[in-house]
Design a protein around this motif. Structure first.
Motif, PDB file in Angstrom:
ATOM      1  N   VAL A   2       0.796  -1.240   0.000  1.00 24.76           N
ATOM      2  CA  VAL A   2       0.000   0.000   0.000  1.00 24.76           C
ATOM      3  C   VAL A   2       0.826   1.286   0.000  1.00 24.76           C
ATOM      4  O   VAL A   2       0.289   2.358  -0.324  1.00 24.76           O
ATOM      5  N   ALA A   3       2.103   1.243   0.365  1.00 28.97           N
ATOM      6  CA  ALA A   3       2.900   2.478   0.328  1.00 28.97           C
ATOM      7  C   ALA A   3       3.191   2.871  -1.118  1.00 28.97           C
ATOM      8  O   ALA A   3       3.298   2.021  -2.003  1.00 28.97           O
ATOM      9  N   ASP A   4       3.334   4.174  -1.364  1.00 28.73           N
ATOM     10  CA  ASP A   4       3.584   4.671  -2.727  1.00 28.73           C
ATOM     11  C   ASP A   4       5.047   4.443  -3.092  1.00 28.73           C
ATOM     12  O   ASP A   4       5.849   5.384  -3.175  1.00 28.73           O
ATOM     13  N   LEU A   5       5.380   3.170  -3.298  1.00 26.96           N
ATOM     14  CA  LEU A   5       6.737   2.745  -3.618  1.00 26.96           C
ATOM     15  C   LEU A   5       6.683   1.692  -4.715  1.00 26.96           C
ATOM     16  O   LEU A   5       5.667   1.005  -4.881  1.00 26.96           O
ATOM     17  N   GLU A   6       7.803   1.566  -5.442  1.00 27.33           N
ATOM     18  CA  GLU A   6       7.874   0.548  -6.489  1.00 27.33           C
ATOM     19  C   GLU A   6       9.334   0.167  -6.698  1.00 27.33           C
ATOM     20  O   GLU A   6      10.232   1.002  -6.583  1.00 27.33           O
ATOM     21  N   ASP A   7       9.548  -1.102  -6.990  1.00 27.57           N
ATOM     22  CA  ASP A   7      10.895  -1.614  -7.224  1.00 27.57           C
ATOM     23  C   ASP A   7      11.184  -1.611  -8.720  1.00 27.57           C
ATOM     24  O   ASP A   7      10.325  -1.966  -9.528  1.00 27.57           O
ATOM     25  N   PRO A  41      14.450  -0.206 -11.932  1.00 27.85           N
ATOM     26  CA  PRO A  41      15.306   0.904 -12.386  1.00 27.85           C
ATOM     27  C   PRO A  41      14.529   2.026 -13.062  1.00 27.85           C
ATOM     28  O   PRO A  41      15.046   3.137 -13.205  1.00 27.85           O
ATOM     29  N   HIS A  42      13.299   1.763 -13.476  1.00 27.19           N
ATOM     30  CA  HIS A  42      12.495   2.778 -14.161  1.00 27.19           C
ATOM     31  C   HIS A  42      11.841   3.765 -13.187  1.00 27.19           C
ATOM     32  O   HIS A  42      11.262   4.769 -13.610  1.00 27.19           O
ATOM     33  N   VAL A  43      11.934   3.493 -11.876  1.00 25.66           N
ATOM     34  CA  VAL A  43      11.237   4.298 -10.875  1.00 25.66           C
ATOM     35  C   VAL A  43      12.164   5.403 -10.377  1.00 25.66           C
ATOM     36  O   VAL A  43      13.350   5.160 -10.117  1.00 25.66           O
ATOM     37  N   ASN A  44      11.629   6.622 -10.227  1.00 21.43           N
ATOM     38  CA  ASN A  44      12.469   7.721  -9.742  1.00 21.43           C
ATOM     39  C   ASN A  44      12.819   7.519  -8.266  1.00 21.43           C
ATOM     40  O   ASN A  44      12.156   6.756  -7.543  1.00 21.43           O
ATOM     41  N   ASP A  45      13.854   8.198  -7.803  1.00 23.63           N
ATOM     42  CA  ASP A  45      14.398   7.978  -6.467  1.00 23.63           C
ATOM     43  C   ASP A  45      13.384   8.264  -5.369  1.00 23.63           C
ATOM     44  O   ASP A  45      13.441   7.671  -4.283  1.00 23.63           O
ATOM     45  N   GLU A  46      12.436   9.174  -5.612  1.00 23.08           N
ATOM     46  CA  GLU A  46      11.457   9.535  -4.581  1.00 23.08           C
ATOM     47  C   GLU A  46      10.487   8.398  -4.285  1.00 23.08           C
ATOM     48  O   GLU A  46       9.846   8.376  -3.235  1.00 23.08           O
ATOM     49  N   ARG A  47      10.365   7.433  -5.208  1.00 21.19           N
ATOM     50  CA  ARG A  47       9.416   6.329  -5.022  1.00 21.19           C
ATOM     51  C   ARG A  47      10.096   4.961  -5.065  1.00 21.19           C
ATOM     52  O   ARG A  47       9.420   3.949  -4.877  1.00 21.19           O
ATOM     53  N   ARG A  48      11.389   4.912  -5.250  1.00 27.30           N
ATOM     54  CA  ARG A  48      12.034   3.618  -5.513  1.00 27.30           C
ATOM     55  C   ARG A  48      12.414   2.893  -4.223  1.00 27.30           C
ATOM     56  O   ARG A  48      13.113   3.421  -3.370  1.00 27.30           O
ATOM     57  N   ILE A  49      11.933   1.662  -4.125  1.00 24.53           N
ATOM     58  CA  ILE A  49      12.311   0.750  -3.065  1.00 24.53           C
ATOM     59  C   ILE A  49      13.208  -0.318  -3.672  1.00 24.53           C
ATOM     60  O   ILE A  49      12.973  -0.759  -4.804  1.00 24.53           O
ATOM     61  N   LEU A  58      16.453  -3.105   1.155  1.00 26.88           N
ATOM     62  CA  LEU A  58      17.807  -2.554   1.085  1.00 26.88           C
ATOM     63  C   LEU A  58      17.819  -1.041   0.963  1.00 26.88           C
ATOM     64  O   LEU A  58      18.795  -0.389   1.350  1.00 26.88           O
ATOM     65  N   ARG A  59      16.752  -0.479   0.400  1.00 27.25           N
ATOM     66  CA  ARG A  59      16.700   0.970   0.238  1.00 27.25           C
ATOM     67  C   ARG A  59      15.265   1.455   0.306  1.00 27.25           C
ATOM     68  O   ARG A  59      14.364   0.846  -0.278  1.00 27.25           O
ATOM     69  N   LEU A  60      15.061   2.569   1.016  1.00 25.28           N
ATOM     70  CA  LEU A  60      13.793   3.279   1.030  1.00 25.28           C
ATOM     71  C   LEU A  60      14.073   4.762   0.852  1.00 25.28           C
ATOM     72  O   LEU A  60      15.086   5.273   1.353  1.00 25.28           O
ATOM     73  N   PRO A  61      13.198   5.490   0.173  1.00 25.96           N
ATOM     74  CA  PRO A  61      13.357   6.947   0.115  1.00 25.96           C
ATOM     75  C   PRO A  61      13.274   7.535   1.527  1.00 25.96           C
ATOM     76  O   PRO A  61      12.647   6.968   2.420  1.00 25.96           O
ATOM     77  N   ALA A  62      13.891   8.661   1.718  1.00 27.62           N
ATOM     78  CA  ALA A  62      13.917   9.300   3.036  1.00 27.62           C
ATOM     79  C   ALA A  62      12.503   9.505   3.564  1.00 27.62           C
ATOM     80  O   ALA A  62      11.623  10.007   2.855  1.00 27.62           O
ATOM     81  N   GLY A  63      12.278   9.100   4.805  1.00 25.75           N
ATOM     82  CA  GLY A  63      10.992   9.299   5.462  1.00 25.75           C
ATOM     83  C   GLY A  63       9.924   8.296   5.094  1.00 25.75           C
ATOM     84  O   GLY A  63       8.798   8.380   5.610  1.00 25.75           O
ATOM     85  N   LYS A  64      10.220   7.337   4.207  1.00 34.41           N
ATOM     86  CA  LYS A  64       9.215   6.372   3.759  1.00 34.41           C
ATOM     87  C   LYS A  64       9.341   5.065   4.532  1.00 34.41           C
ATOM     88  O   LYS A  64      10.387   4.744   5.098  1.00 34.41           O
ATOM     89  N   ARG A  65       8.247   4.288   4.535  1.00 25.54           N
ATOM     90  CA  ARG A  65       8.214   2.960   5.129  1.00 25.54           C
ATOM     91  C   ARG A  65       7.554   1.988   4.144  1.00 25.54           C
ATOM     92  O   ARG A  65       6.724   2.385   3.335  1.00 25.54           O
ATOM     93  N   ARG A  66       7.983   0.758   4.217  1.00 25.15           N
ATOM     94  CA  ARG A  66       7.324  -0.312   3.456  1.00 25.15           C
ATOM     95  C   ARG A  66       6.090  -0.742   4.259  1.00 25.15           C
ATOM     96  O   ARG A  66       6.213  -1.238   5.383  1.00 25.15           O
ATOM     97  N   VAL A  67       4.898  -0.540   3.700  1.00 23.31           N
ATOM     98  CA  VAL A  67       3.651  -0.826   4.413  1.00 23.31           C
ATOM     99  C   VAL A  67       2.893  -1.912   3.667  1.00 23.31           C
ATOM    100  O   VAL A  67       2.727  -1.839   2.445  1.00 23.31           O
TER     101      VAL A  67
END
Length: 366
Positions: free
Chosen positions: A157-162, A164-172, A231-240
């Motif tokens: 549900v978090a606004d994240l995606e794995d 290389p096509h994803v920008n750094d603000e959303r890339r997990i 291994l990586r989350l954008p600053a202030g984000k959580r995997r939900v």
């Protein structure tokens, strides 16, 4: 249509874990009348607005929450206020279950289902989930029976995606869902959190599902699974994520009494852990010397009482009823008696409790 039988006969089992709160030998109860050996992935299964609300609450709350959604209450709409509370989360859970069932309608059968255990949690960078099989945890602590769900599901549900096509603000990076299609054969070899093998993640039959907002996986409830390290989350984000387990009526009582990750569940588990650590069993003398444990014990006893009732109620009947975890009785009216015996209550002060355990209510004058 009558509900189909949901459970096979118990079989002896060993997964390397023995609960300290039941003397019974470990057994496993497989689900019946369900679809076996399948994995489905549905993208955009949950609306972005609901994903955003769930994510914001999970991050702000800082700890998991859980509830149980009986299928008999699935179409209800619970009134919610401007502040997020348990009623809000229960309604979110209904909305998620509806959405998942709508997408999976052609892939699963619910004739043996009673309800869905739903929980939500947020994890930080470097977080991971151990290898495991889902089961009704509190039921195992009380009986040492492993009751696996009919189906298991995970929703991102978090606004994240794995990728290389994803920008750094959303890339997990990492945090993918992992599931093994060997099912119970794999779990028998690897055991509870992989205790019976050198590496539960070695070999074939593993399926990796990358993280993506709105993505839902649903699979055979017997299949072991895990989540790889983030291994990586954008600053202030959580995997939900949201977890969903579809259960039959054989564990409905415990799911209604203390849904996994709910406050009632956490209190009960804490009690069992404390009781298991007293040595020689729990006694009145030990309770007298341990006031916090005594309070937990009383709360558990009341919860068990509330889950059952010798009284039979009717729609429109006037009753005395407790409110949630309170101890005082208040005048109320039974607006509806549900098929599973739970009550929809309207209290004289205007508050409502839909799906209350029948044990919270008493006959007027009783």
């Amino acid at each position: 249509m009558a509900q189909l039988d949901c459970a096979a006969q118990p079989i002896p089992w060993s997964d390397g874990f023995q609960t300290t709160t039941s003397p019974n030998p470990t057994t496993l109860i497989r689900a019946k009348n369900v679809r076996r050996r399948f994995l489905r992935i549905y993208d955009d299964a949950i609306p972005d607005e609901l994903c955003a609300a769930l994510t914001e609450d999970a991050v702000q709350r800082g700890r998991p929450w859980g509830c149980y959604v009986p299928l008999s209450s699935l179409e209800e709409e619970e009134p919610v206020g401007p502040e997020v509370d348990d009623a809000t989360r229960r309604q979110w859970a209904r909305n998620v279950v509806r959405a998942v069932f709508a997408r999976s309608a052609k892939d699963i059968a619910l004739d043996a289902a009673h309800g869905v255990a739903v929980w939500c949690l947020a994890s930080p960078e470097r977080g991971a989930v151990d290898y495991h099989v889902d089961y009704c945890e509190l039921h195992r602590r009380e009986t040492n029976e492993i009751v696996t769900p009919l189906y298991a599901s995970t929703v991102h549900v978090a606004d994240l995606e794995d990728g290389p096509h994803v920008n750094d603000e959303r890339r997990i990076v990492g945090g993918a869902f992992l599931v093994n299609s060997r099912g119970l054969d794999h779990y028998a070899a690897c055991g509870y959190k992989g205790r019976l093998c050198a590496n539960a993640f070695a070999g074939k039959n593993w399926h990796r599902v990358p993280y993506r907002r709105g993505r839902c996986t649903i699979h055979d409830g017997e299949w072991p699974h895990a989540a790889e390290e983030t291994l990586r989350l954008p600053a202030g984000k959580r995997r939900v994520i949201l977890g969903l387990n579809v259960f039959g009526s054989n564990v409905a009582e415990v799911n209604l009494r203390a849904p996994e990750h709910s406050d009632a569940f956490n209190k009960t588990v804490k009690l069992y852990q404390a009781a298991g650590n007293t040595g020689g069993g729990l006694t009145v003398e030990k309770l007298a010397k341990n006031k916090p444990l005594a309070r937990l014990f009383v709360g558990l006893a009341r919860a068990r009482q509330d889950s059952k009732s010798a009284d039979v109620f009717e729609d429109g009947e006037r009753v005395r009823a407790r409110w949630r975890t309170g101890i005082r009785f208040h005048p109320a009216t039974v607006s509806k008696v549900r098929e599973d015996g739970c009550l929809d209550l309207v209290y004289d002060d205007g508050f409502k409790w839909d799906g209350a355990p029948a044990g919270v209510a008493r006959k007027m004058g009783g």
